[in-house]
Design a protein around this motif. Structure first.
Motif, PDB file in Angstrom:
ATOM      1  N   ILE A 193      35.831  45.872  45.106  1.00  0.00           N
ATOM      2  CA  ILE A 193      36.381  44.835  45.976  1.00  0.00           C
ATOM      3  C   ILE A 193      37.873  44.705  45.695  1.00  0.00           C
ATOM      4  N   LEU A 194      38.686  44.925  46.719  1.00  0.00           N
ATOM      5  CA  LEU A 194      40.148  44.856  46.584  1.00  0.00           C
ATOM      6  C   LEU A 194      40.702  43.803  47.528  1.00  0.00           C
ATOM      7  N   ARG A 223      38.802  34.676  43.057  1.00  0.00           N
ATOM      8  CA  ARG A 223      38.099  35.650  42.224  1.00  0.00           C
ATOM      9  C   ARG A 223      36.812  35.061  41.658  1.00  0.00           C
ATOM     10  N   ASP A 224      36.862  33.781  41.298  1.00  0.00           N
ATOM     11  CA  ASP A 224      35.663  33.127  40.773  1.00  0.00           C
ATOM     12  C   ASP A 224      34.554  33.094  41.819  1.00  0.00           C
ATOM     13  N   LYS A 225      34.918  32.811  43.071  1.00  0.00           N
ATOM     14  CA  LYS A 225      33.906  32.739  44.136  1.00  0.00           C
ATOM     15  C   LYS A 225      33.335  34.122  44.435  1.00  0.00           C
ATOM     16  N   GLN A 272      27.252  47.968  39.053  1.00  0.00           N
ATOM     17  CA  GLN A 272      28.487  47.298  38.664  1.00  0.00           C
ATOM     18  C   GLN A 272      29.475  47.229  39.827  1.00  0.00           C
ATOM     19  N   THR A 273      30.244  46.168  39.833  1.00  0.00           N
ATOM     20  CA  THR A 273      31.275  45.954  40.852  1.00  0.00           C
ATOM     21  C   THR A 273      32.623  45.799  40.165  1.00  0.00           C
ATOM     22  N   LEU A 274      33.616  46.534  40.626  1.00  0.00           N
ATOM     23  CA  LEU A 274      34.985  46.384  40.129  1.00  0.00           C
ATOM     24  C   LEU A 274      35.733  45.459  41.083  1.00  0.00           C
ATOM     25  N   ILE A 275      36.214  44.342  40.560  1.00  0.00           N
ATOM     26  CA  ILE A 275      36.891  43.331  41.376  1.00  0.00           C
ATOM     27  C   ILE A 275      38.381  43.340  41.078  1.00  0.00           C
ATOM     28  N   LEU A 276      39.172  43.585  42.116  1.00  0.00           N
ATOM     29  CA  LEU A 276      40.630  43.608  41.979  1.00  0.00           C
ATOM     30  C   LEU A 276      41.212  42.437  42.769  1.00  0.00           C
ATOM     31  N   SER A 304      33.148  43.463  36.949  1.00  0.00           N
ATOM     32  CA  SER A 304      34.154  43.997  36.026  1.00  0.00           C
ATOM     33  C   SER A 304      35.511  43.775  36.679  1.00  0.00           C
ATOM     34  N   PHE A 305      36.547  43.632  35.864  1.00  0.00           N
ATOM     35  CA  PHE A 305      37.866  43.301  36.400  1.00  0.00           C
ATOM     36  C   PHE A 305      38.936  44.254  35.872  1.00  0.00           C
ATOM     37  N   ALA A 306      40.027  44.326  36.604  1.00  0.00           N
ATOM     38  CA  ALA A 306      41.213  45.072  36.169  1.00  0.00           C
ATOM     39  C   ALA A 306      42.420  44.237  36.556  1.00  0.00           C
ATOM     40  N   GLU A 307      43.478  44.332  35.759  1.00  0.00           N
ATOM     41  CA  GLU A 307      44.664  43.513  36.000  1.00  0.00           C
ATOM     42  C   GLU A 307      45.797  44.295  36.645  1.00  0.00           C
TER      43      GLU A 307
END
Length: 229
Positions: A138-139, A102-104, A91-95, A117-120
């Protein structure tokens, strides 16, 4: 060893190094490789070699022990955990703020077999890190106002115990970075830095950076994991 990609049906010849890695996989463990033809993930296990080296050999029936049937009690109860994921899928957490970038990024990581996976917010991201063993994070430096040094999440990553941090491929994206500049990544406690302009090329960058990272540190991390486990 020759295998076939189930996505594009092209025959692929795997190196002796990859064959050795597959042969050493523990029962039930999987190895995911990007197909050089279509770029999608190929899933292999230890039986891949056995079946191709001995195509006509079959095991005696008395040695075959099928796995137990799955628990389907949830089917009658109508209860299903939507956030439940297969353990073997990294899994990858994308910030990154919602939008084209973000889509790319999401498309790139999913193309190499990761689940996004995402966080706001920083708080939500830190909370998720407490309960999920992410393979990569990824930040984007524009995720919040202020500099990278002022980012609570980046500080959280910098302060993380190496028992956990060494297994996370940490990627920083921002207009201030020079893509694939290892010294800059090291100075920012990251594994990879990517300039915002190169986000459309992220898939190619990951295909270069991740294997290089695993080649340098994969064996060491496996030994450390076995020792700490």
């Amino acid at each position: 060893m020759i295998t076939i990609c189930k996505n594009c049906n092209k025959k692929l010849t795997l190196s002796n190094k990859i064959k050795k890695g597959i042969a050493q996989l523990a029962p039930g463990r999987l190895l995911r490789l990007p197909c050089p033809q279509c770029g999608k993930a190929i899933v292999l296990d230890a039986t891949s070699i056995a079946s191709e080296n001995n195509p006509s050999r079959t095991l005696p029936k008395k040695l075959i022990r099928p796995p137990s049937p799955p628990d389907i009690s949830w089917l009658k109860e109508g209860v299903f955990e939507e956030e439940e994921v297969v353990e073997d899928i990294p899994q990858t957490l994308i910030l990154i703020q919602p939008g084209p970038d973000r889509d790319k990024v999401t498309e790139a990581v999913e193309s190499i077999g990761y689940q996004a996976s995402f966080a706001e917010s920083d708080e939500e991201a830190i909370g998720k890190m407490q309960f999920v063993n992410y393979a990569s994070v990824i930040l984007h430096t524009d995720f919040r106002d202020g500099t990278l040094e002022e980012s609570p999440f980046h500080q959280f990553m910098c302060d993380m115990s190496m028992l956990k941090r060494r297994f996370i491929f940490y990627i920083l994206i921002g207009s201030e970075f020079s893509t694939l500049y290892d010294l800059e990544a090291l100075s920012n406690s990251a594994n990879l830095v990517v300039n915002t302009e190169e986000i459309p090329e992220l898939l190619t960058i990951l295909r270069k950076a991740i294997p290089r990272y695993e080649e340098l540190f994969g064996s060491l991390m496996a030994e450390l994991n076995a020792y700490s486990g």
